[in-house]
Motif scaffolding. Structure first.
Motif, PDB file in Angstrom:
ATOM      1  N   ALA A 131      13.239  10.558  -1.859  1.00 35.63           N
ATOM      2  CA  ALA A 131      12.863  10.583  -0.528  1.00 35.63           C
ATOM      3  C   ALA A 131      11.794  12.112   0.112  1.00 35.63           C
ATOM      4  O   ALA A 131      10.781  10.679   1.054  1.00 35.63           O
ATOM      5  N   TRP A 132      10.993  12.112  -0.337  1.00 33.81           N
ATOM      6  CA  TRP A 132      10.051  13.663   0.136  1.00 33.81           C
ATOM      7  C   TRP A 132       8.699  12.428  -0.563  1.00 33.81           C
ATOM      8  O   TRP A 132       7.933  12.678   0.784  1.00 33.81           O
ATOM      9  N   SER A 133       8.378  12.427  -1.698  1.00 35.36           N
ATOM     10  CA  SER A 133       7.514  11.039  -1.427  1.00 35.36           C
ATOM     11  C   SER A 133       7.006  10.178  -0.433  1.00 35.36           C
ATOM     12  O   SER A 133       6.404  10.180   0.168  1.00 35.36           O
ATOM     13  N   MET A 134       8.323   9.317   0.208  1.00 34.49           N
ATOM     14  CA  MET A 134       8.285   8.060   0.999  1.00 34.49           C
ATOM     15  C   MET A 134       8.154   9.390   2.299  1.00 34.49           C
ATOM     16  O   MET A 134       6.937   8.110   2.890  1.00 34.49           O
ATOM     17  N   LEU A 135       8.620  10.139   2.516  1.00 32.83           N
ATOM     18  CA  LEU A 135       7.828  10.727   4.081  1.00 32.83           C
ATOM     19  C   LEU A 135       6.831  11.177   4.341  1.00 32.83           C
ATOM     20  O   LEU A 135       5.610  10.849   4.615  1.00 32.83           O
ATOM     21  N   GLY A 136       6.421  12.830   2.563  1.00 30.93           N
ATOM     22  CA  GLY A 136       5.104  12.466   2.422  1.00 30.93           C
ATOM     23  C   GLY A 136       3.803  10.791   2.668  1.00 30.93           C
ATOM     24  O   GLY A 136       2.734  10.811   2.621  1.00 30.93           O
ATOM     25  N   ILE A 185       0.141   9.946   4.952  1.00 28.40           N
ATOM     26  CA  ILE A 185      -0.873   9.849   4.337  1.00 28.40           C
ATOM     27  C   ILE A 185      -1.479   8.558   5.476  1.00 28.40           C
ATOM     28  O   ILE A 185      -2.049   8.584   5.910  1.00 28.40           O
ATOM     29  N   MET A 186      -0.280   7.074   5.014  1.00 27.87           N
ATOM     30  CA  MET A 186      -0.475   6.744   5.588  1.00 27.87           C
ATOM     31  C   MET A 186      -0.696   6.057   6.862  1.00 27.87           C
ATOM     32  O   MET A 186      -1.826   5.144   7.694  1.00 27.87           O
ATOM     33  N   HIS A 187      -0.187   7.148   8.240  1.00 24.78           N
ATOM     34  CA  HIS A 187      -0.520   7.168   9.368  1.00 24.78           C
ATOM     35  C   HIS A 187      -1.304   7.717   9.737  1.00 24.78           C
ATOM     36  O   HIS A 187      -2.306   7.078  10.852  1.00 24.78           O
ATOM     37  N   ALA A 188      -2.035   8.777   8.776  1.00 22.48           N
ATOM     38  CA  ALA A 188      -3.264   9.416   9.105  1.00 22.48           C
ATOM     39  C   ALA A 188      -4.336   8.301   8.872  1.00 22.48           C
ATOM     40  O   ALA A 188      -5.761   8.048   9.627  1.00 22.48           O
ATOM     41  N   VAL A 189      -4.315   7.385   7.768  1.00 26.44           N
ATOM     42  CA  VAL A 189      -5.684   5.750   7.204  1.00 26.44           C
ATOM     43  C   VAL A 189      -5.854   5.693   8.438  1.00 26.44           C
ATOM     44  O   VAL A 189      -6.771   4.919   8.802  1.00 26.44           O
ATOM     45  N   LEU A 206       2.170   6.809  -5.549  1.00 17.16           N
ATOM     46  CA  LEU A 206       3.362   5.281  -5.749  1.00 17.16           C
ATOM     47  C   LEU A 206       3.842   5.009  -3.927  1.00 17.16           C
ATOM     48  O   LEU A 206       4.375   4.117  -4.504  1.00 17.16           O
ATOM     49  N   ILE A 207       3.488   6.353  -3.298  1.00 21.17           N
ATOM     50  CA  ILE A 207       4.012   5.792  -2.357  1.00 21.17           C
ATOM     51  C   ILE A 207       3.147   4.557  -1.728  1.00 21.17           C
ATOM     52  O   ILE A 207       2.639   4.131  -1.390  1.00 21.17           O
ATOM     53  N   ALA A 208       1.629   6.686  -0.539  1.00 23.80           N
ATOM     54  CA  ALA A 208       0.725   5.339   0.508  1.00 23.80           C
ATOM     55  C   ALA A 208      -0.842   4.932  -0.616  1.00 23.80           C
ATOM     56  O   ALA A 208      -0.597   3.705  -0.128  1.00 23.80           O
ATOM     57  N   ALA A 209      -1.617   4.707  -1.980  1.00 24.50           N
ATOM     58  CA  ALA A 209      -1.862   4.192  -1.896  1.00 24.50           C
ATOM     59  C   ALA A 209      -1.353   2.917  -2.766  1.00 24.50           C
ATOM     60  O   ALA A 209      -2.022   1.699  -2.610  1.00 24.50           O
ATOM     61  N   VAL A 257      -1.713  -1.239   7.527  1.00 26.18           N
ATOM     62  CA  VAL A 257      -1.224  -0.265   7.582  1.00 26.18           C
ATOM     63  C   VAL A 257      -0.246   0.685   7.355  1.00 26.18           C
ATOM     64  O   VAL A 257       0.654   1.782   7.187  1.00 26.18           O
ATOM     65  N   LEU A 258       0.003   0.837   8.542  1.00 26.83           N
ATOM     66  CA  LEU A 258       0.576   1.125   9.900  1.00 26.83           C
ATOM     67  C   LEU A 258       2.024   0.130   9.582  1.00 26.83           C
ATOM     68  O   LEU A 258       2.699   0.518   9.865  1.00 26.83           O
ATOM     69  N   PHE A 259       2.300  -0.534   9.530  1.00 24.13           N
ATOM     70  CA  PHE A 259       3.110  -1.476   9.038  1.00 24.13           C
ATOM     71  C   PHE A 259       3.874  -1.068   8.014  1.00 24.13           C
ATOM     72  O   PHE A 259       4.773  -0.858   7.518  1.00 24.13           O
ATOM     73  N   ALA A 260       3.099  -0.547   7.120  1.00 26.83           N
ATOM     74  CA  ALA A 260       3.495   0.266   5.606  1.00 26.83           C
ATOM     75  C   ALA A 260       3.969   1.224   6.190  1.00 26.83           C
ATOM     76  O   ALA A 260       5.056   2.535   5.190  1.00 26.83           O
ATOM     77  N   ALA A 261       3.342   1.954   7.354  1.00 24.57           N
ATOM     78  CA  ALA A 261       3.881   3.479   7.383  1.00 24.57           C
ATOM     79  C   ALA A 261       4.717   3.992   7.891  1.00 24.57           C
ATOM     80  O   ALA A 261       6.163   4.144   7.409  1.00 24.57           O
ATOM     81  N   LEU A 262       5.364   2.413   8.760  1.00 22.91           N
ATOM     82  CA  LEU A 262       6.729   3.080   9.104  1.00 22.91           C
ATOM     83  C   LEU A 262       7.989   2.063   8.020  1.00 22.91           C
ATOM     84  O   LEU A 262       8.633   2.644   8.838  1.00 22.91           O
TER      85      LEU A 262
END
Length: 301
Positions: free
Chosen positions: A186-191, A195-199, A77-80, A34-39
């Motif tokens: 862009a904003w979806s990616m950052l948001g 979320i993934m950093h929090a998870v 689209l991004i986090a889940a 999950v950290l990999f995906a967030a980075l």
């Protein structure tokens, strides 16, 4: 696809997104998933935001509808999508992950028939949806004594990723907003990255201290963030304008070929006959669901 440029961009996008599954698999040796995906989306989101500032008139959302569209994109689209995909790909091959994800256009059509009032699922459409689900079952091949084996659970997680992406695609269409797609991405990616950093923070084994920083790790992260995400989406935007949604969806069915070849060449992965059969069932389901649009494209060609 009427020009050599269209064909070239189409093949390039399929190659970029297909080999992205191999980069994920390689990078999972060094990063918590999950950290990999967030980075990945920290970097990709900043690059895409810079492009939106330079290329479109509206680089940030303003209205409630536009922010709602961003929230749907960030969450689904991004986090889940990426959290499920990265965790699942720890236990399946690159090609298997790409094949299960190729179900997304089938699921998108199914969700659209349920959630969009002007859509309706015919008998052949229902058969197409069933064929797509059957393809995933064939790929997973669960047995009564191994329903919860690591491989089957991993395929289920990748299927959850495809489902999240499909649902997000349909829900974003229900929202009355005209946000430029570059800005929304862009904003979806950052948001989604936030979320993934929090998870990741809440999960065991997901600390920055668990990352193994070396050349291969940086290469995998850089390829996913810069090439597969930022560059890949720019190619996607251009092709979407030039080809339309039916032909661009076909990228999902070419990408697994590149994933299989690159996975075999770089990681020694092998794709078996059952996985190939499952892929054929998913493609058949897409063809049934999109038969009228495909027929119109072929007639025009």
């Amino acid at each position: 696809m009427s020009t050599g440029r269209d064909v070239g961009l189409f093949v390039a996008l399929a190659a970029i997104w297909g080999t992205a599954f191999v980069a994920i698999k390689a990078g999972l040796s060094y990063f918590p998933p999950v950290l990999f995906a967030a980075l990945r989306y920290d970097i990709a989101g900043l690059l895409m935001l810079g492009y939106a500032v330079a290329a479109v008139d509206q680089w940030r959302p303003h209205t409630k509808g536009e922010w709602s569209q961003v929230v749907v994109g960030a969450v689904l689209l991004i986090a889940a999508y990426h959290a499920f995909l990265f965790v699942g790909e720890q236990s399946v091959t690159s090609a298997t992950a790409a094949i299960v994800v190729s179900l997304s256009p089938v699921l998108t059509t199914g969700f659209a028939r349920v959630l969009l009032p002007d859509q309706r699922l015919s008998t052949l459409g229902a058969l197409g949806l069933a064929a797509g689900f059957a393809g995933v079952v064939i790929v997973a091949r669960p047995t009564p004594d191994a329903v919860f084996s690591a491989d089957v659970v991993a395929v289920g997680l990748v299927f959850a990723a495809a489902t999240a992406f499909a649902l997000g695609s349909v829900l974003s269409k229900r929202i009355a907003a005209s946000l430029p797609i570059e800005t929304m991405e862009a904003w979806s990616m950052l948001g989604g990255a936030a979320i993934m950093h929090a998870v990741s923070y809440l999960l065991p084994g997901e600390a920055f201290a668990d990352v193994i920083w070396n050349g291969e790790a940086l290469a995998a992260l850089g390829y996913l963030a810069v090439v597969a995400s930022a560059l890949g989406f720019l190619v996607y935007f251009e092709l979407l304008d030039r080809l339309g949604p039916v032909e661009i969806n076909l990228v999902s069915y070419v990408a697994p070929v590149f994933a299989a070849v690159a996975g075999w060449a770089l990681l020694g992965e092998v794709i078996d006959a059952g996985t190939a059969l499952g892929f054929a069932a998913i493609v058949f389901g897409f063809a049934l669901l999109k038969r009228r649009a495909i027929a119109r494209k072929l007639s025009a060609a």
